[in-house]
Enzyme design. Structure first.
Site, PDB file in Angstrom:
ATOM      1  CG  ASP A   1      10.210   3.725  -0.173  1.00 26.98           C
ATOM      2  OD1 ASP A   1       9.608   4.803  -0.333  1.00 26.98           O
ATOM      3  OD2 ASP A   1       9.905   2.680  -0.766  1.00 26.98           O
TER       4      ASP A   1
ATOM      5  CB  THR B   1       6.653   8.132   1.414  1.00 27.98           C
ATOM      6  OG1 THR B   1       5.714   7.494   0.562  1.00 27.98           O
ATOM      7  CG2 THR B   1       5.951   9.209   2.217  1.00 27.98           C
TER       8      THR B   1
END
Length: 1518
Positions: free
Chosen positions: A557, A858
């Site tokens: 992430d 993301t």
């Protein structure tokens, strides 16, 4: 699948589209899937739902067969969320099923059951099954402890407080299911609280506030009077602020009564307050898991949303709420949400308690950006429906920001919420080594089966041959249950029992113990202990430590994992001059400043109490002494005016709100952290934005203590297409009332809208922008324009018409904005750092050096993701970006499959990927092919840059052809495929969804992405993150690690082989679902390179040696069967075999698993290239297993036959008597024990004290046991070996056979290790020798061993001098042991130079500005270089900005109609003012400049013709 005009038909030969057969479906049901199907809670029917408020459930909600029972589809899941695997009921059966996935456990269970029959019994059946019970119990206890921690984490989340409507007789009619049970067991000595004191205190404060609210609604007096009498409250006409959150009250037990016009407290007892709470509607305190569908809930600022709720009302005037959604999609900018139009009156508990309506909603689904529902209101004229969409809902996991409170109705709870639907169940993970053990166990089982079959056949044949001859051991073998035919079968089962140690049951118990120790090593490692928060690295799943050493892909992430979610204003370029600011304060500086501030505050506390509160001061972050000197220059020149204009634009061109924090400091609240950083930077310099009052902006400048006021006329919104934001303002409190357009945006967008004649400042700013981009900073350009009144009036009318247009509104708005944003004057550029976590660039560079591919997924937009990719070293500065975008349903855009195919044909043409993935035809083309007419593939040719002529396709138009013309070489240049930076793929969420929709496009995506150095996925949902992991994990069979810190990363973490959670600022959702929890991303390198490497080689070596040592003993038993007529007789005395895996041979393999290490940890960190041995699986596999098994067989042959024939050839006794079987078999067993222990010692790399002890303890115990056991007299208990000491130890055969067999057995392994390490060494062998003979060498910094070159920081005096070119950083290593990987960290940037911008002769700077390419596969557009690093994270098309624009548009229309307004009077005033011509050429931008520059007029620039300034006013400000 229904095909539209733009649909695609797959090729007929594609096997991926064929329906799988029954056997393939059956084989796909693994043990993991079976366990999940059996024990995962079945979700309730998730169809469309109707939520009823303040009305009874209708008759159709009840079961017609069972009177009074609510139908199952009208019972909703509770809001309790459980991520654990077990419950009290399912723990035993589920854990047993998980353990019996191991083939060995099933085998031992069968063997133990077999020994319960007297025919096969060896010892007591209870003792036989005891080891298996112990193994299962210990393993189950470990699993239970791990899951208990998950239960505790779940309980912490489920017990989080919130506020729901209660009291006043309010009842929620909607039915909820039962909550799941936990491990919590009530203890008899723990007293249960009779009254929740904290809850009562909350209810008391809420009750007081409710009573104050009731005074504002006299029309409800009659309805509530009866309840008020019970409470004892008297109404007055006073009003209190309703809706604000109650504050703590020191009285603790007071209520309110009337005294004049104010409420006064009166003392009442606790019972009265309890009665008041029950009879007055208020928002009382409860916990998350008790929230029900249909409950009214009140959420306060900075609180997390516990469920998916429909917004009724908010504290904001226009019922707007702002939420932070980084837990859902990773985006850090705030989103605006609005209330349902028909529910805005529900602002108090009383109104909610009296409201009656229902909500009709669709079934829960995973799409977080879509919701179809309606609120049905009841009225006199019938019901009225109000639509509800995703903009009117707050989702679970979001955080309320910049909004005092929100009242809503719960729509979805628990596992029906969007975030939980995007999260999978807790998986049962097994390490790769453990999975690889199963085939090896099966091989040993096959070996055992072969041995048993051989023994059975041979025994039966011998009995049939010898029985007629009267063999004495076959006496009476002619019965039905005892004859040669049946005895063969019995021998088979007896052989299974005799040779059962070929599968060591203690192996699994030993592995569990080793895993526990390795988890403890990780926990106590101070190198990965975060001192700032005193957080250790925690292994939550102990059985995956060896997987850490085999990772091939890391899925990460961004927000909170790679970045800190903090924007820092680092540098700026103003008027062609760069200002870089001072470095951040150290921890010591902060502590000293805090101490000084504390002393000053304490000394002045008495005087401050009576003083008038001044304007709050901002916390300074950006400081540059040179900038302050230039800004306060007494002379009036163009640069000073640029400085003032630059920071005025920063302070006014935004949508930020100003407020105060709890310490009275000025605090900016923005939808975007970028905007907050820009406004804060202006405040740091002295241009402090003090807030807004509707359309009036207030700005404080360093030249005056008075606030300047500006009227905000228009806000031209930022969008991804526009890449800019502008405002139109006018000064209202001074003498200069010119109209000004202030704009900020991407460099290319601003540059193309500049007025001519700015060559010098534009070129300098462009150089600075390139330097900023090289540092990975986000950049924005600032510009302004002075507008003519007549031009603005005409444009304003056009803009208002565009706003109110019913068709093509967006296009008309963009056209209107573009007309105004022209002929601007450039002021400069900003450089903002999206502050990374400590050590992230170095960590990613090391991961890449280790050969691990890093993918980032993301929720941020594409430009943000690319910018972070450069700053984190994920994307090299010379990387060639391949950008794939989704079509978004637009038929004019190139389909994702064709974009991928074009990328494969262009960038990876040598591998001919596109030939394996045929072109997908449109429906018309498909029909042509089906009718047999000639069809050709529109392959992308490097020799054609234009689409083929429509004539070549017959009836096909050119529009359809252009959709496939992507990826041609002319778009990227002839040298694109030979650039050193490799390729990196960037794909957005829409493109990913299209690529994963079909099997053929998924396969092509995997082919292209796995050939890229890095992959960046932007705008992806949590479920897509998990799909990315499965794409690589299932498609390639590669080992994947997923790392994240938020709830949106849970599904990805659970899908990966190893999930790592970061205990960051986004809560503990990721940590609760992870296998390992770390505090910083940089700790991942040591976790993989050191602990992963060590664990993998330890466990691999331990398992192989475990199999080896048992095969040696079993081999000796097997060879003896030749001489005992294959009767499965033990050659050893049985107790020796019983203690084989307990005392004789266990310690060395345990020592290998705990203490062994083939190389020191500092070398592994310094040289990440060494990780490849684990990544490639060098130390565990079929080949190494085969080698160990063959070597064990060889040693068993040497030990058995050498000792047997030594004793059997001539007697070992001096009296001439023949030797006893246990005499020579004891020699064999002692030789086996010493051989396997020494063999394990040879295979150990690090001989510590514990290893020495483990190697020698087995032989010592065996010798001592032999001496003692042989000396036990028959009077104690009978043994077959009593007196063996008198014959064994005095015999020369014993000593000669012992040492001779040890030498011959261990010789092959010793010779092989000597040759391998001396003549065929690998990198680890070389480094081990270097550490042994040269222990003082610093491996990391040594130029021959460091693995990379780093540019050293040059002295300040040499900065502007030319520097020699470094050697070729892309040169290949000359030798296999040359560990220098010069090209791996090519993107590592040295420290920032001290001068304005580096000279072009600086090779390091040129390396930063490497010319990688950037190709948009959807459009064919190509650019060079990493781009400008532009980013501006802000919600697009949000409700808040729409309301602001509508309000400003209405104000503009009203101003045009009301000519006598204040602005009109100022415009037509006779007071001398500056000319308001629209030339836009003035650099004297704002009146505040004139206060500091009165004496001089502007000096014309020498590089460009002077621009005339408007005339000065007749009266200067004093």
């Amino acid at each position: 699948m229904a095909y539209t005009k733009s649909s695609k038909r797959p090729p007929k030969h594609n096997k991926a589209n064929q329906k799988p057969s029954f056997w393939s479906r059956l084989s796909s049901i693994s043990a993991e899937h079976l366990i999940e199907r059996l024990f995962e809670a079945k979700p309730r029917p998730s169809g469309p739902r109707t939520v009823y408020l303040n009305e009874n459930l209708p008759q159709e909600c009840y079961d017609s067969k069972h009177k009074g029972r609510v139908r199952h589809d009208c019972i909703y899941n509770t809001n309790q969320v459980v991520t654990s695997k077990y419950t009290v009921i399912t723990f035993v059966p589920r854990n047993l099923l998980e353990q019996f996935r191991r083939v060995a456990n099933l085998f031992f269970l069968g063997i133990d059951v077999l020994q319960f029959f007297p025919k096969f019994a060896t010892i007591s059946p209870g003792l036989v099954i005891l080891p298996l019970i112990v193994v299962l119990a210990i393993t189950g206890a470990k699993a239970g402890y791990e899951d208990l921690k998950r239960h505790q984490s779940d309980r912490k989340g489920n017990q989080s407080p919130t506020h729901v409507l209660t009291g006043g007789g309010y009842v929620n009619p909607n039915q909820m299911g039962r909550k799941a049970r936990t491990y919590s067991i009530p203890l008899p000595w723990k007293k249960k609280k009779v009254i929740d004191e904290e809850k009562i205190a909350e209810d008391e404060k809420e009750l007081r506030r409710v009573m104050s609210e009731r005074s504002e609604h006299p029309e409800r007096e009659i309805e509530m009077r009866e309840r008020d009498v019970k409470v004892g409250v008297v109404r007055t006409s006073s009003s209190a602020a309703g809706g604000s959150r109650p504050h703590a009250d020191s009285t603790g037990s007071t209520t309110l009564r009337a005294s004049g016009d104010e409420f006064q407290p009166m003392d009442v007892d606790q019972d009265a307050l309890s009665t008041a709470s029950r009879n007055t509607p208020h928002f009382g305190r409860t916990v998350w898991e008790d929230i029900a569908v249909g409950s009214f809930i009140k959420i306060y600022n900075n609180e997390s949303v516990p469920a998916d709720i429909v917004i009724c009302a908010t504290s904001e005037p226009e019922n707007v709420a702002f939420v932070e959604t980084k837990n859902l999609d990773g985006e850090t900018n705030l989103k605006s949400r609005r209330s349902v139009e028909g529910l805005t009156h529900l602002r108090t508990a009383h109104e909610c308690a009296l409201a009656q309506f229902r909500i009709e909603a669709e079934a829960p689904h995973v799409d977080m950006y879509k919701l179809n529902a309606a609120v049905v209101m009841y009225g006199e004229d019938g019901s009225m429906k109000h639509p509800v969409d995703a903009q009117m809902c707050l989702l679970r996991g979001t955080v309320l920001r910049n909004t005092e409170w929100v009242i809503g109705v719960v729509l979805y709870t628990g596992f029906d919420t969007k975030i939980m639907l995007n999260s999978g169940g807790t998986p049962s993970k097994r390490s790769k080594v453990e999975r690889q053990m199963n085939p090896q166990v099966i091989v040993n089982l096959a070996l055992l089966a072969i041995i048993s079959v051989v023994c059975a056949i041979a025994d039966s044949a011998i009995e049939k041959q010898k029985q007629p001859m009267g063999a004495y051991w076959l006496y009476d073998d002619n019965r039905s249950g005892d004859n040669p035919s049946i005895n063969g079968l019995i021998t088979f089962f007896q052989a299974l029992i005799t040779f059962q140690n070929v599968i060591p049951i203690s192996l699994y118990l030993s592995i569990e113990f080793v895993w526990t120790c390795q988890a403890a090593f990780i926990y106590f490692d101070k190198e990965i202990w975060y001192d700032k928060t005193d957080t250790a690295t925690l292994a939550r799943s102990w059985n995956l430590s060896d997987d850490l050493g085999q990772i091939q892909y890391v899925m990460s992430d961004k927000t909170g994992t790679l970045t800190q979610n903090k924007m820092v204003f680092r540098q700026c370029s103003i008027g062609g001059k760069m200002y870089k600011g001072e470095p951040d304060e150290t921890d010591e500086d902060r502590r000293a400043k805090a101490k000084a501030t504390s002393l000053e505050t304490s000394s002045q506390s008495s005087s401050d109490q009576s003083a008038t509160k001044l304007l709050p001061e901002p916390a300074h972050r950006f400081v540059d002494p040179e900038l302050e000197t230039d800004l306060r220059h007494s002379g009036q020149n163009a640069h000073v005016q640029n400085l003032v204009g630059f920071f005025d634009v920063l302070g006014l061109c935004h949508t930020v709100l100003a407020g105060e924090d709890e310490h009275g400091k000025l605090q900016y609240k923005a939808q975007s952290p970028d905007e907050a950083a820009l406004v804060q930077a202006a405040a740091d310099v002295g241009f402090v934005f003090r807030g807004r009052d509707k359309e009036i902006l207030r700005l404080q400048t360093p030249f005056s203590h008075e606030l300047e006021q500006y009227e905000l006329l228009n806000v031209l919104e930022f969008t991804s297409a526009r890449k800019r934001m502008s405002v139109v303002i006018r000064r209202v409190d001074g003498e200069d009332h010119r109209l000004l357009l202030l704009s900020k945006g991407a460099d290319n967008v601003i540059f193309e809208r500049l007025a001519p004649g700015q060559t010098d400042i534009r070129s300098k700013t462009d150089e600075h922008l390139q330097f900023f981009a090289g540092l990975g900073l986000r950049t924005l350009c600032l510009a302004y324009r002075v507008l003519d009144e007549n031009e603005y009036d005409a444009w304003s009318r056009e803009y208002h018409e565009a706003e109110t247009a019913l068709e093509d509104r967006d296009d008309k708005l963009e056209e209107a904005c573009s007309k105004l944003e022209q002929k601007m004057r450039l002021l400069g550029a900003t450089a903002i750092e999206d502050k990374l976590q400590d050590g992230v660039p170095e960590a990613i560079a090391d991961l890449k050096r280790a050969g691990i591919k890093v993918w980032v997924a993301t929720g941020d937009k594409l430009e943000t993701a690319i910018s972070i990719g450069y700053s984190t070293n994920l994307l090299a500065k010379d990387a060639n970006l391949v950008i794939v975008r989704g079509t978004g349903g637009d038929s004019d855009r190139t389909p994702v499959y064709d974009q991928l195919r074009g990328a494969a044909a262009t960038f990876f043409s040598e591998e001919r990927i596109e030939e394996k993935h045929p072109e997908v035809l449109s429906p018309d083309d498909y029909e042509v092919q089906m009718h047999g007419r000639p069809t050709f593939l529109r392959r992308l040719s490097s020799h054609h840059t234009e689409p083929r002529s429509p004539v070549a396709r017959g009836s096909f138009d050119g529009t359809r052809l252009r959709r496939f013309n992507t990826g041609v070489s002319s778009l990227v240049g002839p040298d694109n495929g030979h650039k050193p930076g490799g390729y990196s793929l960037v794909i957005d969420g829409a493109g990913l969804a299209e690529a994963l929709a079909e099997n053929w496009s998924k396969a092509l995506l995997m082919q292209v992405s796995t050939r890229c150095e890095a992959v960046v996925c932007c705008r992806v949902s949590p479920k897509q993150k998990a799909q990315i992991v499965h794409l690589v994990k299932d498609g390639l069979g590669a080992m994947c690690l997923a790392i994240g810190d938020g709830a949106n990363d849970v599904s990805m973490i659970q899908a990966a082989d190893v999930g790592v959670g970061i205990s960051g600022e986004e809560g503990l959702q990721a940590v609760n679902s992870s296998d390992y929890a770390i505090a910083q991303f940089r700790f991942l390198t040591r976790l993989l390179f050191v602990h992963g490497h060590w664990s993998y080689i330890r466990n691999s070596n331990m398992i192989l040696n475990f199999f080896y040592k048992n095969i040696v003993a079993i081999g000796v038993l097997f060879w003896f069967q030749i001489y005992c007529a294959w009767s499965t007789t033990y050659v050893f005395e049985y107790t020796y075999l019983l203690f084989w895996n307990v005392f004789w041979s266990l310690c060395p393999v345990i020592a290998i698993g705990i203490f062994d290490r083939n190389i020191d940890g500092d070398i592994l960190v310094a040289l990440p290239e060494l990780y490849r041995y684990g990544r490639e699986g060098r130390w565990f596999g079929t080949w190494r297993f085969t080698i160990y098994m063959l070597e064990a067989g060889y040693q068993s042959v040497v030990i058995f036959f050498f000792i047997l024939y030594a004793y059997a050839t001539t007697s070992a006794r001096s009296d001439g008597w023949d030797v006893d079987m246990y005499e020579f078999s004891t020699t064999m067993v002692i030789s086996c024990v010493m051989a396997v222990n020494l063999y394990n010692g040879i295979n150990t790399y690090a001989w510590s004290g514990w290893v020495w002890f483990a190697v020698i303890i087995g032989p010592i115990l065996c010798w001592l046991y032999t001496i003692v056991y042989n000396a036990i007299p028959p009077s104690s208990f009978f043994t077959f070996v009593y007196g063996n000491n008198y014959f064994l130890f005095p015999s020369a055969y014993y000593w000669f056979g012992l040492f001779q067999t040890l030498f011959l057995a261990l010789l092959p392994r010793y010779v092989w290790k000597t040759i391998n390490e001396s003549y065929l060494p690998d990198d680890i062998d070389v480094l081990r020798q270097i550490r042994a003979f040269y222990p003082n060498i610093d491996v990391k910094s040594d130029p021959g061993l460091g693995g990379r070159f780093k540019a050293e920081t040059l002295p300040e005096k040499e900065e502007l001098e030319p520097h020699p070119e470094p050697e070729n950083i892309y040169a290949e290593p000359e030798h296999a042991t040359d560990l220098l990987r010069r090209s791996i960290d090519s993107s590592a940037a040295p420290e920032t130079p001290r001068h304005n911008y580096p000279p072009t002769s600086d090779s390091i700077y040129r390396q930063r500005q490497a010319t990688g390419s950037r190709t948009e596969m959807s459009t064919g557009r190509r650019g060079t270089g990493p781009g400008g690093g532009f980013d501006f994270s802000q919600e697009e098309g949000g409700f808040a900005i729409q309301r602001m624009q509508s309000h400003l548009s209405e104000m503009s229309e009203r101003r045009r109609r009301e000519r006598g307004s204040l602005a009109s009077r100022l415009l037509h005033s006779t007071t001398p003012r500056r000319d308001r011509s629209g030339s836009g050429g003035s650099v004297g931008l704002f009146p505040s400049l004139r206060r500091s520059t009165r004496r001089r007029r502007e000096i014309p620039s020498q590089q460009e013709p002077p621009v005339p300034s408007p005339p000065e006013p007749a009266h200067r400000p004093t």
